[in-house]
Write an enzyme that holds these catalytic residues in place. Structure first.
Site, PDB file in Angstrom:
ATOM      1  N   HIS A   1      -4.870   0.318   1.208  1.00 53.45           N
ATOM      2  CA  HIS A   1      -5.119   0.471  -0.234  1.00 53.45           C
ATOM      3  C   HIS A   1      -6.136  -0.575  -0.689  1.00 53.45           C
ATOM      4  O   HIS A   1      -6.110  -1.721  -0.227  1.00 53.45           O
ATOM      5  CB  HIS A   1      -3.821   0.263  -1.031  1.00 53.45           C
ATOM      6  CG  HIS A   1      -3.114   1.534  -1.367  1.00 53.45           C
ATOM      7  ND1 HIS A   1      -1.817   1.798  -0.971  1.00 53.45           N
ATOM      8  CD2 HIS A   1      -3.517   2.629  -2.086  1.00 53.45           C
ATOM      9  CE1 HIS A   1      -1.463   2.985  -1.422  1.00 53.45           C
ATOM     10  NE2 HIS A   1      -2.466   3.508  -2.099  1.00 53.45           N
TER      11      HIS A   1
ATOM     12  N   CYS B   1      -1.055   8.803  -1.069  1.00 55.03           N
ATOM     13  CA  CYS B   1      -1.465   7.864  -0.015  1.00 55.03           C
ATOM     14  C   CYS B   1      -0.357   7.718   1.011  1.00 55.03           C
ATOM     15  O   CYS B   1      -0.585   7.809   2.217  1.00 55.03           O
ATOM     16  CB  CYS B   1      -1.851   6.522  -0.635  1.00 55.03           C
ATOM     17  SG  CYS B   1      -3.338   6.690  -1.632  1.00 55.03           S
TER      18      CYS B   1
ATOM     19  N   GLU C   1      -1.352  -1.170   4.658  1.00 54.85           N
ATOM     20  CA  GLU C   1       0.052  -0.782   4.452  1.00 54.85           C
ATOM     21  C   GLU C   1       0.848  -0.909   5.748  1.00 54.85           C
ATOM     22  O   GLU C   1       0.384  -0.536   6.810  1.00 54.85           O
ATOM     23  CB  GLU C   1       0.128   0.666   3.958  1.00 54.85           C
ATOM     24  CG  GLU C   1      -0.505   0.890   2.592  1.00 54.85           C
ATOM     25  CD  GLU C   1       0.231   0.197   1.459  1.00 54.85           C
ATOM     26  OE1 GLU C   1       1.398  -0.223   1.658  1.00 54.85           O
ATOM     27  OE2 GLU C   1      -0.375   0.070   0.371  1.00 54.85           O
TER      28      GLU C   1
HETATM   29  N1  PCA Z   1      -4.760   6.633  -4.340  1.00 54.83           N
HETATM   30  C1  PCA Z   1      -3.536   7.377  -4.582  1.00 54.83           C
HETATM   31  C2  PCA Z   1      -3.844   8.777  -4.145  1.00 54.83           C
HETATM   32  C3  PCA Z   1      -5.310   8.853  -4.019  1.00 54.83           C
HETATM   33  C4  PCA Z   1      -5.786   7.464  -4.038  1.00 54.83           C
HETATM   34  O1  PCA Z   1      -6.943   7.073  -3.820  1.00 54.83           O
HETATM   35  C5  PCA Z   1      -2.294   6.732  -3.999  1.00 54.83           C
HETATM   36  O2  PCA Z   1      -2.234   5.491  -3.947  1.00 54.83           O
HETATM   37  O3  PCA Z   1      -1.341   7.427  -3.631  1.00 54.83           O
END
Ligand code: PCA
Length: 201
Positions: free
Chosen positions: A166, A142, A80
């Site tokens: 992610h 996240c 990100e």
């Molecule tokens: N993904 C979520 C919250 C926990 C996770 O593993 C997110 O993308 O916000």
């Protein structure tokens, strides 16, 4: 030897498994490049997750912080670029569902990742793994923990790289979940190891 705090999340919403949890358990105690990894799992809770991450940082005093989250539906590994000062979206595991709220009342609108995200993407692609920089971490947990860690680093004048990656769903989630792109656990694990190796010279 430097220390790297690597965090994952517990399962949330309709995802009964969170592959990030397995990755941090697997990498806990391992050494990648200049860093020894300390793996921790966080709750999916707007009231707690940020505090939990800051407690880990204060306790472990890491030289780098990398948080992982599942982005069910994404097809690639996505470091990100930015975290925004917004809490909004689906209910967390405690049923809280904030609407258009700031994470830090007096915080800046956004923080940029201080991880080598471009190098991570290059390294992953060179190794044959699909990857791209993501320009939104969403407004759920996240984004929340990415913002909190970068804010803490900033206000305490720490010079530790910090940010968020992610990952797509794993095959076991796809079997359960139906229509979602998926990767094998081994590929997810190897990809994250490659991302972490980008932090060392
Ligand atoms: N993904 C979520 C919250 C926990 C996770 O593993 C997110 O993308 O916000």
């Amino acid at each position: 030897m430097k220390t790297l705090l690597l965090t994952g999340f517990e399962p949330f919403l309709s995802f009964t498994i969170n592959p990030t949890m397995k990755i941090v358990e697997k990498l806990d105690g391992q050494t990648i490049g200049e860093y020894q990894i300390v793996g921790k799992t966080m709750t999916v809770d707007f009231a707690r997750s940020g505090k939990q991450l800051l407690e880990f940082i204060r306790e472990i005093k890491p030289d780098a912080v990398v948080s992982l989250g599942l982005a069910g539906g994404r097809t690639k590994i996505t470091p990100e670029r930015v975290a925004i000062n917004v809490k909004d979206g689906d209910a967390d595991n405690e049923g809280h569902k904030p609407l258009d709220e700031p994470i830090q009342m007096d915080g800046p609108a956004a923080y940029m990742s201080t991880l080598p995200i471009r190098e991570m993407v290059y390294k992953l692609n060179e190794s044959g793994f699909p990857a791209t920089i993501s320009n939104t971490a969403g407004t759920y947990l996240c984004n929340n923990v990415m913002y909190e860690a970068l804010h803490y680093v900033q206000i305490n004048n720490l010079s530790i790289p910090s940010g968020f990656i992610h990952i797509p769903a794993s095959h076991e989630l796809a079997i359960e979940h139906g229509n979602v792109a998926s990767w094998s656990h081994n590929d997810l694990l190897e990809s994250i190891s490659i991302c972490l190796s980008a932090l060392s010279k």
